[in-house]
Design a protein around this motif. Structure first.
Motif, PDB file in Angstrom:
ATOM      1  N   HIS A  41      29.742  35.421  45.211  1.00  0.00           N
ATOM      2  CA  HIS A  41      29.424  36.682  45.879  1.00  0.00           C
ATOM      3  C   HIS A  41      27.929  36.781  46.169  1.00  0.00           C
ATOM      4  O   HIS A  41      27.515  37.175  47.264  1.00  0.00           O
ATOM      5  CB  HIS A  41      29.876  37.869  45.029  1.00  0.00           C
ATOM      6  CG  HIS A  41      29.578  39.203  45.642  1.00  0.00           C
ATOM      7  ND1 HIS A  41      28.363  39.837  45.474  1.00  0.00           N
ATOM      8  CD2 HIS A  41      30.315  39.997  46.453  1.00  0.00           C
ATOM      9  CE1 HIS A  41      28.377  40.970  46.137  1.00  0.00           C
ATOM     10  NE2 HIS A  41      29.538  41.107  46.740  1.00  0.00           N
ATOM     11  N   GLU A  84      32.486  46.664  44.507  1.00  0.00           N
ATOM     12  CA  GLU A  84      32.849  45.269  44.754  1.00  0.00           C
ATOM     13  C   GLU A  84      33.235  44.567  43.460  1.00  0.00           C
ATOM     14  O   GLU A  84      34.202  43.797  43.414  1.00  0.00           O
ATOM     15  CB  GLU A  84      31.679  44.547  45.421  1.00  0.00           C
ATOM     16  CG  GLU A  84      31.445  44.954  46.867  1.00  0.00           C
ATOM     17  CD  GLU A  84      30.208  44.296  47.441  1.00  0.00           C
ATOM     18  OE1 GLU A  84      30.287  43.816  48.591  1.00  0.00           O
ATOM     19  OE2 GLU A  84      29.167  44.262  46.757  1.00  0.00           O
ATOM     20  N   CYS A 109      25.668  42.731  43.593  1.00  0.00           N
ATOM     21  CA  CYS A 109      27.071  43.161  43.627  1.00  0.00           C
ATOM     22  C   CYS A 109      27.168  44.645  43.282  1.00  0.00           C
ATOM     23  O   CYS A 109      26.711  45.080  42.219  1.00  0.00           O
ATOM     24  CB  CYS A 109      27.895  42.333  42.639  1.00  0.00           C
ATOM     25  SG  CYS A 109      29.675  42.523  42.815  1.00  0.00           S
ATOM     26  N   LYS A 134      33.520  38.043  50.059  1.00  0.00           N
ATOM     27  CA  LYS A 134      33.225  39.460  50.282  1.00  0.00           C
ATOM     28  C   LYS A 134      34.501  40.256  50.083  1.00  0.00           C
ATOM     29  O   LYS A 134      35.415  40.184  50.900  1.00  0.00           O
ATOM     30  CB  LYS A 134      32.674  39.686  51.686  1.00  0.00           C
ATOM     31  CG  LYS A 134      32.272  41.139  51.937  1.00  0.00           C
ATOM     32  CD  LYS A 134      31.554  41.302  53.256  1.00  0.00           C
ATOM     33  CE  LYS A 134      31.199  42.776  53.503  1.00  0.00           C
ATOM     34  NZ  LYS A 134      30.379  43.338  52.410  1.00  0.00           N
TER      35      LYS A 134
END
Length: 318
Positions: free
Chosen positions: A280, A114, A110, A286
């Motif tokens: 994720h 994000e 990640c 997403k």
């Protein structure tokens, strides 16, 4: 260090050079790499948010970055750890000090941008639909403001939970974003929301981020024993709910405020974040980030939210 602060109760937010804070007992200091903007940041600037801190304070509710120092008693985090923190404030700065129990470890899959986009938007939708509304596979979920920061995540999570998702947003571009996120049916904001939803069989769960007339139309299109989640009031009007209509259709209106859980059941938020970061890592969600801006452009980012010119999230990278 630089921080985007409200210097006093009557002053506008400005970028200021302030001292780097030191972590106290149970706290971590984070070098902030990304901070997600939220509608709550706009409300705090007007002093109308339910959890507006006393001035002076730094705006920014959700961050991701690298632990730079830890205070006494912190054992689960150390310098160099990548973390995400639902901070509540203090995120729009180069460094921030936060309670360690608000942080979760960030998986390597990640990015910081994000992570800053996941926490409040996805956390609100996940807690609302799963923990509060108990959305079931096969039910119909109506999401208003479906291309916004929280609405888009509700579309995505609703689809993951097996619901048929009806997305309402303004304009073809925003509806396309909602469709890509998993919406089964699309309704433009200029259409008759109540009639269109009824034509599709009605809604079992309503996730409303707009309020006002949009909530009223969604309310009238909810099926018996349906559940309504007033998530926000981007339209500016807090709807008044007729209790007698609740009785006739056996409806339930459910309050959801993710920040409130930090005060009485913080494990709900922590467990939700851990689930979301796992999703994720598995490629099941997403985050959609429409704009990434430097700290010097944070006012421009706020304007994007205010004018509803963004889709998904706006992220600031100090």
């Amino acid at each position: 260090m630089l921080a985007y602060q409200i210097p006093s109760a009557t002053a506008r937010a400005v970028l200021r050079d302030i001292a780097k804070p030191e972590p106290g007992p149970g706290q971590i200091r984070v070098e902030i790499r990304a901070c997600g903007l939220n509608f709550a940041d706009l409300l705090m600037q007007k002093g109308t948010y339910q959890d507006t801190p006393p001035a002076p304070f730094t705006l920014g509710l959700e961050i991701a970055g690298i632990v730079d120092a830890v205070g006494p008693g912190v054992v689960h985090f150390g310098p160099g750890d990548r973390v995400a923190v639902y901070s509540g404030q203090g995120g729009l700065a180069e460094f921030g000090v936060f309670d360690a129990d608000r942080a979760v470890m960030l998986p390597s899959s990640c990015s910081f941008e994000e992570a800053a986009a996941i926490q409040i938007a996805y956390g609100t939708s996940h807690i609302a639909l799963d923990h509060r509304a108990r959305l079931q596979p096969g039910e119909t979920l109506l999401v208003t403001g479906a291309a916004g920061g929280v609405g888009l995540t509700a579309v995505e999570i609703g689809r993951l939970m097996g619901a048929t998702v009806i997305a309402q947003a303004r304009g073809a571009d925003k509806l396309t974003v909602a469709k890509v996120a998993g919406a089964d049916h699309l309704i433009d904001a200029d259409e008759d929301l109540r009639q269109r939803v009824l034509d599709l069989g009605g809604a079992d769960v309503v996730y409303d981020a707009i309020g006002g007339d949009v909530f009223k139309a969604a309310f009238r299109a909810t099926n018996p024993e349906g559940r309504l989640l007033p998530i926000g009031f981007a339209g500016g009007e807090v709807p008044q709910i007729p209790a007698n209509h609740l009785m006739v259709k056996n409806l339930t209106v459910i309050g959801v405020y993710i920040g409130g859980y930090l005060k009485f059941r913080p494990e709900i938020v922590r467990n939700s974040f851990e689930t979301l970061f796992r999703w994720h890592a598995e490629g099941r969600i997403k985050p959609h980030v429409s704009h990434v801006l430097p700290l010097s452009k944070v006012a421009d980012g706020m304007d994007l939210l205010r004018a509803r010119k963004s889709t998904g999230k706006v992220v600031i990278t100090p």
